[in-house]
Motif scaffolding. Structure first.
Motif, PDB file in Angstrom:
ATOM      1  N   ALA A  14       0.820  -1.212   0.000  1.00 35.28           N
ATOM      2  CA  ALA A  14       0.000   0.000   0.000  1.00 35.28           C
ATOM      3  C   ALA A  14       0.853   1.261   0.000  1.00 35.28           C
ATOM      4  O   ALA A  14       0.486   2.278  -0.598  1.00 35.28           O
ATOM      5  N   ALA A  15       1.997   1.220   0.663  1.00 36.83           N
ATOM      6  CA  ALA A  15       2.855   2.409   0.767  1.00 36.83           C
ATOM      7  C   ALA A  15       3.760   2.590  -0.445  1.00 36.83           C
ATOM      8  O   ALA A  15       3.878   3.685  -0.995  1.00 36.83           O
ATOM      9  N   ASP A  16       4.429   1.498  -0.863  1.00 37.87           N
ATOM     10  CA  ASP A  16       5.427   1.650  -1.925  1.00 37.87           C
ATOM     11  C   ASP A  16       5.482   0.493  -2.923  1.00 37.87           C
ATOM     12  O   ASP A  16       6.361   0.455  -3.777  1.00 37.87           O
ATOM     13  N   GLY A  17       4.568  -0.465  -2.815  1.00 39.90           N
ATOM     14  CA  GLY A  17       4.522  -1.556  -3.785  1.00 39.90           C
ATOM     15  C   GLY A  17       5.436  -2.724  -3.485  1.00 39.90           C
ATOM     16  O   GLY A  17       5.542  -3.652  -4.281  1.00 39.90           O
ATOM     17  N   ASP A  18       6.102  -2.725  -2.305  1.00 39.53           N
ATOM     18  CA  ASP A  18       7.061  -3.778  -1.990  1.00 39.53           C
ATOM     19  C   ASP A  18       6.430  -4.924  -1.203  1.00 39.53           C
ATOM     20  O   ASP A  18       5.569  -4.719  -0.352  1.00 39.53           O
ATOM     21  N   PHE A  19       6.914  -6.144  -1.500  1.00 45.19           N
ATOM     22  CA  PHE A  19       6.537  -7.327  -0.731  1.00 45.19           C
ATOM     23  C   PHE A  19       7.819  -8.105  -0.475  1.00 45.19           C
ATOM     24  O   PHE A  19       8.520  -8.490  -1.404  1.00 45.19           O
ATOM     25  N   TRP A  20       8.134  -8.331   0.810  1.00 39.39           N
ATOM     26  CA  TRP A  20       9.414  -8.892   1.209  1.00 39.39           C
ATOM     27  C   TRP A  20       9.223 -10.296   1.793  1.00 39.39           C
ATOM     28  O   TRP A  20       8.410 -10.493   2.695  1.00 39.39           O
ATOM     29  N   VAL A  21      10.003 -11.250   1.309  1.00 39.64           N
ATOM     30  CA  VAL A  21      10.028 -12.595   1.880  1.00 39.64           C
ATOM     31  C   VAL A  21      11.480 -12.885   2.266  1.00 39.64           C
ATOM     32  O   VAL A  21      12.333 -13.058   1.405  1.00 39.64           O
ATOM     33  N   GLY A  22      11.756 -12.899   3.573  1.00 39.77           N
ATOM     34  CA  GLY A  22      13.138 -13.065   4.014  1.00 39.77           C
ATOM     35  C   GLY A  22      13.935 -11.797   3.846  1.00 39.77           C
ATOM     36  O   GLY A  22      14.938 -11.768   3.130  1.00 39.77           O
ATOM     37  N   ASN A  23      13.512 -10.723   4.511  1.00 37.42           N
ATOM     38  CA  ASN A  23      14.219  -9.446   4.413  1.00 37.42           C
ATOM     39  C   ASN A  23      15.504  -9.475   5.248  1.00 37.42           C
ATOM     40  O   ASN A  23      16.605  -9.404   4.713  1.00 37.42           O
ATOM     41  N   THR A  24      15.346  -9.646   6.559  1.00 37.22           N
ATOM     42  CA  THR A  24      16.515  -9.746   7.432  1.00 37.22           C
ATOM     43  C   THR A  24      16.570 -11.090   8.157  1.00 37.22           C
ATOM     44  O   THR A  24      17.565 -11.402   8.806  1.00 37.22           O
ATOM     45  N   GLY A  25      15.498 -11.865   8.046  1.00 33.56           N
ATOM     46  CA  GLY A  25      15.426 -13.174   8.683  1.00 33.56           C
ATOM     47  C   GLY A  25      14.972 -14.222   7.682  1.00 33.56           C
ATOM     48  O   GLY A  25      15.131 -14.054   6.475  1.00 33.56           O
ATOM     49  N   THR A  26      14.354 -15.287   8.187  1.00 25.61           N
ATOM     50  CA  THR A  26      13.887 -16.380   7.336  1.00 25.61           C
ATOM     51  C   THR A  26      12.387 -16.282   7.133  1.00 25.61           C
ATOM     52  O   THR A  26      11.622 -16.171   8.106  1.00 25.61           O
ATOM     53  N   GLY A  27      11.958 -16.297   5.876  1.00 22.26           N
ATOM     54  CA  GLY A  27      10.535 -16.208   5.575  1.00 22.26           C
ATOM     55  C   GLY A  27      10.164 -17.061   4.385  1.00 22.26           C
ATOM     56  O   GLY A  27      11.015 -17.420   3.567  1.00 22.26           O
ATOM     57  N   SER A  28       8.878 -17.400   4.299  1.00 21.73           N
ATOM     58  CA  SER A  28       8.412 -18.219   3.184  1.00 21.73           C
ATOM     59  C   SER A  28       7.021 -17.812   2.735  1.00 21.73           C
ATOM     60  O   SER A  28       6.225 -17.288   3.531  1.00 21.73           O
ATOM     61  N   LEU A  29       6.742 -18.050   1.469  1.00 22.26           N
ATOM     62  CA  LEU A  29       5.430 -17.793   0.877  1.00 22.26           C
ATOM     63  C   LEU A  29       5.082 -18.966  -0.023  1.00 22.26           C
ATOM     64  O   LEU A  29       5.897 -19.380  -0.848  1.00 22.26           O
ATOM     65  N   THR A  30       3.870 -19.508   0.144  1.00 20.97           N
ATOM     66  CA  THR A  30       3.399 -20.610  -0.682  1.00 20.97           C
ATOM     67  C   THR A  30       2.077 -20.239  -1.333  1.00 20.97           C
ATOM     68  O   THR A  30       1.154 -19.754  -0.657  1.00 20.97           O
ATOM     69  N   VAL A  31       1.995 -20.441  -2.634  1.00 21.53           N
ATOM     70  CA  VAL A  31       0.765 -20.195  -3.395  1.00 21.53           C
ATOM     71  C   VAL A  31       0.434 -21.486  -4.122  1.00 21.53           C
ATOM     72  O   VAL A  31       1.219 -21.953  -4.946  1.00 21.53           O
ATOM     73  N   ASN A  32      -0.730 -22.068  -3.831  1.00 24.71           N
ATOM     74  CA  ASN A  32      -1.094 -23.305  -4.516  1.00 24.71           C
ATOM     75  C   ASN A  32      -2.605 -23.429  -4.649  1.00 24.71           C
ATOM     76  O   ASN A  32      -3.357 -22.524  -4.274  1.00 24.71           O
ATOM     77  N   GLY A  33      -3.045 -24.568  -5.208  1.00 27.88           N
ATOM     78  CA  GLY A  33      -4.471 -24.839  -5.327  1.00 27.88           C
ATOM     79  C   GLY A  33      -5.237 -23.889  -6.225  1.00 27.88           C
ATOM     80  O   GLY A  33      -6.441 -23.679  -6.061  1.00 27.88           O
ATOM     81  N   GLY A  34      -4.549 -23.274  -7.206  1.00 27.28           N
ATOM     82  CA  GLY A  34      -5.227 -22.363  -8.121  1.00 27.28           C
ATOM     83  C   GLY A  34      -5.390 -20.956  -7.593  1.00 27.28           C
ATOM     84  O   GLY A  34      -6.142 -20.157  -8.156  1.00 27.28           O
ATOM     85  N   SER A  35      -4.687 -20.619  -6.515  1.00 31.29           N
ATOM     86  CA  SER A  35      -4.775 -19.277  -5.930  1.00 31.29           C
ATOM     87  C   SER A  35      -3.929 -18.277  -6.710  1.00 31.29           C
ATOM     88  O   SER A  35      -3.006 -18.651  -7.436  1.00 31.29           O
ATOM     89  N   THR A  36      -4.223 -16.991  -6.523  1.00 33.30           N
ATOM     90  CA  THR A  36      -3.426 -15.909  -7.105  1.00 33.30           C
ATOM     91  C   THR A  36      -2.994 -14.950  -6.012  1.00 33.30           C
ATOM     92  O   THR A  36      -3.823 -14.448  -5.246  1.00 33.30           O
ATOM     93  N   LYS A  37      -1.687 -14.721  -5.912  1.00 34.85           N
ATOM     94  CA  LYS A  37      -1.147 -13.701  -5.029  1.00 34.85           C
ATOM     95  C   LYS A  37      -0.680 -12.549  -5.900  1.00 34.85           C
ATOM     96  O   LYS A  37       0.221 -12.711  -6.729  1.00 34.85           O
ATOM     97  N   SER A  38      -1.290 -11.391  -5.710  1.00 33.87           N
ATOM     98  CA  SER A  38      -0.980 -10.238  -6.549  1.00 33.87           C
ATOM     99  C   SER A  38      -0.222  -9.189  -5.750  1.00 33.87           C
ATOM    100  O   SER A  38      -0.645  -8.780  -4.672  1.00 33.87           O
ATOM    101  N   ILE A  39       0.928  -8.783  -6.299  1.00 34.38           N
ATOM    102  CA  ILE A  39       1.719  -7.688  -5.741  1.00 34.38           C
ATOM    103  C   ILE A  39       1.613  -6.551  -6.740  1.00 34.38           C
ATOM    104  O   ILE A  39       2.264  -6.551  -7.781  1.00 34.38           O
TER     105      ILE A  39
END
Length: 218
Positions: A14-39
């Protein structure tokens, strides 16, 4: 249909269009089952705001993204200001891994805007796999799809001191396309870094202003 995020995942779309996965630590993102994740860049007026996916951003960042299954889509879409672009940064300064499989799609697109200028750094539609010091990126595509399109489309594997690895196999497709003739289109391997790309039973297509060139490996 599921979208699951865990660990170090930060959403500032919302602020600047960024989406971070694992910026300074450990992170994960899973998209499955016909889903859509929009950035998508919600803020189209502030200079510097554009759609960006970061997977492993700093030296301590470790990000993992998985997109699997027919109809499952992770998309990074820009628009609004002419100089706004859309990028996916996989292991830019940190460790990042993206896996696309079983009909899943990674889509990075900018429907309108300025022609991509690598010198000025505007109008940038790009996927970087392993960029900058400490950058270690991996892109694995197994029976999946990667679409990079806009007024320029460049995929870098190992750039500016980073180490990148990309593998496309089992009928995967990679489409890099510019909607205008002046837009840069390319697959750059080891541009100031260490890069490796392997292709097995898959196709990579580069299109600029409607003219296409295709590389396949059987």
């Amino acid at each position: 249909m599921t979208i699951t995020a865990s660990g170090d995942v930060v959403d500032t779309i919302a602020a600047d269009g960024d989406f971070w996965v694992g910026n300074t630590g450990t992170g994960s993102l899973t998209v499955n089952g016909g889903s859509t994740k929009s950035i998508a860049a919600a803020n189209t007026t502030t200079a510097g705001a554009e759609a960006r996916l970061w997977v492993g951003r700093t030296s301590t960042g470790d990000g993992t993204v998985t997109v699997s299954g027919t109809g499952s889509v992770l998309e990074v879409v820009s628009g609004g200001r002419a100089d706004a672009g859309a990028t996916a940064q996989i292991g830019r300064g940190g460790t990042g891994s993206v896996s696309i499989s079983a009909g899943g799609t990674l889509r990075v697109a900018d429907p309108t805007g300025t022609a991509y200028d690598q010198v000025a750094g505007v109008g940038n539609e790009a996927i970087n796999v392993g960029r900058d010091a400490n950058g270690n990126g991996t892109l694995q595509v197994n029976a999946g799809h990667v679409v990079l399109s806009g007024t320029g489309a460049v995929m870098n594997v190992g750039r500016a001191g980073g180490t990148g690895f990309a593998r496309f196999e089992n009928g995967s497709t990679v489409d890099l396309s510019s909607t205008i003739a002046a837009g840069d289109v390319g697959l750059q391997i080891g541009r100031g870094g260490q890069g490796t790309v392997t292709v097995s039973e898959s196709a990579i297509t580069l299109t600029s202003g409607g003219a296409a060139a295709t590389a396949t490996e059987d």
